[in-house]
Design an enzyme around this catalytic site. Structure first.
Site, short mmCIF file in Angstrom:
data_model
loop_
_atom_site.label_atom_id
_atom_site.label_comp_id
_atom_site.label_asym_id
_atom_site.label_seq_id
_atom_site.Cartn_x
_atom_site.Cartn_y
_atom_site.Cartn_z
N ARG A 21 -36.27 0.69 -39.37
CA ARG A 21 -35.87 0.86 -38.61
C ARG A 21 -36.20 -0.12 -37.62
O ARG A 21 -35.94 -1.31 -36.79
CB ARG A 21 -36.18 2.20 -37.96
CG ARG A 21 -34.77 3.17 -39.14
CD ARG A 21 -35.39 4.13 -38.07
NE ARG A 21 -36.72 4.81 -38.31
CZ ARG A 21 -37.15 5.91 -37.22
NH1 ARG A 21 -36.14 6.71 -36.70
NH2 ARG A 21 -38.80 6.37 -37.42
N ASN A 40 -32.79 6.23 -39.32
CA ASN A 40 -33.39 7.60 -41.12
C ASN A 40 -32.60 8.50 -41.02
O ASN A 40 -31.95 9.80 -39.97
CB ASN A 40 -35.33 7.76 -40.56
CG ASN A 40 -35.12 7.21 -40.85
OD1 ASN A 40 -35.55 6.09 -41.65
ND2 ASN A 40 -36.88 7.43 -40.66
#
Length: 93
Positions: A21, A40
């Site tokens: 990320r 996520n």
């Protein structure tokens, strides 16, 4: 100038716990003119939402599918839509 679009991508593979990320956010900021987030998901995937010029979203998608990401990407599924707005920059969620 490229048309403004919204891209939602779901990235499969070993993409959690490897900084995926954060690297996605860094790449989006490097490309410029993109807003959105990387998140996520409970099933092990990462969801990436990016809004901005079509060419920048294309470049981010190409990066997501490439060999330069952390972890291991087994596949990416994406959908395209019109921008919804409301994002302040590009966030990690």
């Amino acid at each position: 100038m490229s048309e403004e679009v919204r891209m939602v991508a779901w990235v499969r593979g070993r993409v959690q716990g490897v900084g995926f990320r954060w690297f996605t956010r860094a790449r989006a900021l490097e490309l410029g003119s993109l807003s959105g987030f990387a998140l996520n998901l409970d099933d092990g995937r990462v969801q990436v939402v990016a809004e901005g010029p079509q060419d920048r979203c294309d470049a981010l998608l190409e990066w997501l599918r490439g060999d330069d990401t952390p972890g291991r990407v087994d596949g990416v599924t994406e959908i395209w839509d019109t921008p919804r707005g409301g994002y302040d920059g590009f966030a990690v969620r």
